[in-house]
Write an enzyme that holds these catalytic residues in place. Structure first.
Site, short mmCIF file in Angstrom:
data_model
loop_
_atom_site.label_atom_id
_atom_site.label_comp_id
_atom_site.label_asym_id
_atom_site.label_seq_id
_atom_site.Cartn_x
_atom_site.Cartn_y
_atom_site.Cartn_z
N ARG A 130 0.81 -1.33 -0.06
CA ARG A 130 0.10 0.06 -0.16
C ARG A 130 0.81 1.20 -0.05
O ARG A 130 0.19 2.18 0.45
CB ARG A 130 -0.96 -0.11 1.11
CG ARG A 130 -2.14 -1.09 1.24
CD ARG A 130 -3.08 -0.88 2.03
NE ARG A 130 -4.10 -2.04 1.84
CZ ARG A 130 -4.37 -3.05 2.43
NH1 ARG A 130 -3.40 -3.23 3.58
NH2 ARG A 130 -5.13 -3.69 2.52
N LYS A 152 3.55 12.10 -11.03
CA LYS A 152 2.74 10.95 -12.12
C LYS A 152 3.20 9.55 -12.10
O LYS A 152 4.36 9.55 -12.79
CB LYS A 152 2.24 11.61 -13.29
CG LYS A 152 1.38 12.97 -13.14
CD LYS A 152 1.04 13.32 -14.72
CE LYS A 152 -0.08 14.40 -14.50
NZ LYS A 152 -0.33 14.90 -15.79
N GLU A 194 10.22 18.33 -24.61
CA GLU A 194 9.68 18.50 -23.55
C GLU A 194 10.39 20.04 -22.73
O GLU A 194 9.73 20.67 -22.16
CB GLU A 194 9.98 17.59 -22.44
CG GLU A 194 8.91 16.21 -22.73
CD GLU A 194 7.61 16.52 -22.37
OE1 GLU A 194 7.00 17.46 -22.08
OE2 GLU A 194 6.58 15.43 -22.49
N ARG A 249 -2.15 22.60 -13.66
CA ARG A 249 -0.85 21.72 -14.09
C ARG A 249 -1.27 21.04 -15.47
O ARG A 249 -0.33 20.64 -16.21
CB ARG A 249 -0.98 20.43 -13.03
CG ARG A 249 0.22 19.46 -13.25
CD ARG A 249 0.48 18.57 -12.11
NE ARG A 249 1.23 17.52 -12.55
CZ ARG A 249 2.13 16.69 -11.80
NH1 ARG A 249 1.59 16.69 -10.67
NH2 ARG A 249 2.81 15.82 -12.20
N ASN A 253 0.40 19.62 -20.36
CA ASN A 253 0.07 18.60 -21.31
C ASN A 253 0.15 19.67 -22.71
O ASN A 253 -0.37 18.96 -23.64
CB ASN A 253 -1.29 18.06 -21.12
CG ASN A 253 -1.31 17.25 -19.66
OD1 ASN A 253 -0.45 16.29 -19.97
ND2 ASN A 253 -2.12 17.57 -18.88
#
Length: 379
Positions: A130, A152, A194, A249, A253
């Protein structure tokens, strides 16, 4: 904006997340300090290194040596290269490997590799017992400036990229710029997309600096560390304000709604690296922005010109096998974009540009407009 001349001292970028804050250490040959940093962070800790076969050939032994020198016990889990490893099956293998190595909650998983390894190892760490903490040691430019920072993690679904995952922040990021010397030019270029993204979405001065200094970034001069640190600071600031992507955020993207669809259309294969898809996606986003009257066509052309100048694909027709697997089908691409994580109540969300250095989140673009735009770009 100019690059610093002194490369002797590592650069530290802080990701301010309260009790879960962590540092990004950037510099040449900082991998040798990994064991000392982990021992100071977690005295008596045991670790498991997750890496892929290609990275292991170059950097697994030096990583293990750095840990051994500091008295940090470790074991290794080696997976295959590429997006194919971001799958249910490989995730199970990594989880079972961590359990078999008796990695406990107070131990650490080390993700040694590019974005695929970071996403996979981080997700496995979030699941085992967990939740086990992990350290990112990114070995690609893309991972150093983007995927290793921000928490992420995840794997791909046959229906789309990164659709299964969790937010799980690392406790440390160690970005050794010397490891980038072993990348192919194509891999390095893919990561550069990026870097350029950060200038386009929020720093016009940085984008202009990249136009003037990109050759030194590729050659490994002081500009490389400066570009990586600037990118990490930009991402860290956004993550600190919006960790779970409820608002700002999503700007990170830029180019990804189109890019992820293109990756899915090419089967998450080496026909199109992630950064290459982002490059084409950013040009499409800029051109769509120009058609909607948000930016001048000259700005869209400037963006395309710079990305092309470093050798990145900028048009759909630049993608290998362009006519295969739905790439030349606007409806198929629209269907793939409909699986994007940013879709809300069936509405596509696009990151568009109001200026170079000023991105905006738009969820009011009619699908018919996007489909007609894509149909023209596919000709």
């Amino acid at each position: 904006m100019t690059a610093p001349l002194n490369r002797s001292a590592p650069i530290t970028v802080a990701v301010e997340l309260g009790e879960r804050a962590y540092d990004i250490i950037i510099g040449r040959d900082v991998l040798a300090s990994l064991g000392q940093r982990i021992a100071a962070l977690r005295p008596g800790v045991r670790t498991a290194i997750v890496t892929d076969r290609t990275v292991a050939q170059h950097w697994l032994a030096p990583t293990e040596a750095a840990l051994a020198q500091a008295g940090v016990a470790t074991t290794r889990i080696v997976v295959g290269e590429g997006e194919a490893s971001k799958s249910y099956g490989v995730l199970q293998d990594v989880c079972e490997g961590l359990i078999g190595a008796r990695i406990e909650r107070n131990d650490l998983v080390i993700a040694l590799g590019g974005g695929v390894v970071g996403d996979l190892a981080g997700f496995a760490a979030s699941l085992v017992r967990r939740g086990v903490d992990f350290v990112q040691v990114p070995t690609s430019l893309l991972a150093q400036v983007d995927s290793s920072v921000g928490g992420k993690t995840g794997i791909n679904s046959p229906q789309g990229k990164n659709l299964i995952g969790a937010f799980h922040q690392p406790v440390l990021v160690v970005a050794d710029t010397a490891v980038l010397d072993t990348l192919s030019q194509r891999q390095f270029r893919a990561g550069y997309a990026e870097v350029a993204k950060y200038g386009l979405l929020g720093d016009a001065g940085f984008f202009a600096w990249l136009e003037a200094n990109h050759a030194e970034i590729f050659s490994g001069g002081a500009a490389r560390e400066h570009a990586i640190a600037t990118s990490c600071r930009a991402k860290a600031a956004i993550v600190a304000r919006d960790e779970r992507e409820t608002g700002e955020r999503a700007l990170l993207n830029l180019g990804h709604t189109f890019g992820h669809a293109l990756e899915a259309a090419t089967g998450f294969s080496d026909r199109l690296f992630h950064g290459e898809g982002v490059s084409v996606g950013m040009v499409l986003a800029a051109e769509l922005s120009a058609e909607l009257g948000l930016i001048a066509p000259a700005d869209a052309a400037r963006i395309q010109r710079h990305l092309a100048a470093v050798g990145l694909p900028t048009h759909l027709q630049d993608i290998a096998g362009f006519r295969q697997e739905g790439l030349a089908d606007a409806d198929a691409l629209m269907a793939l974009m409909a699986q994007d994580k940013k879709v809300k109540r069936g509405r596509l969300t696009f990151i568009l540009l109001e200026a170079i250095g000023q991105a905006v989140i738009r969820s009011d673009i009619e699908p018919a407009v996007v489909r007609e735009f894509l149909a023209r770009k596919l000709v």
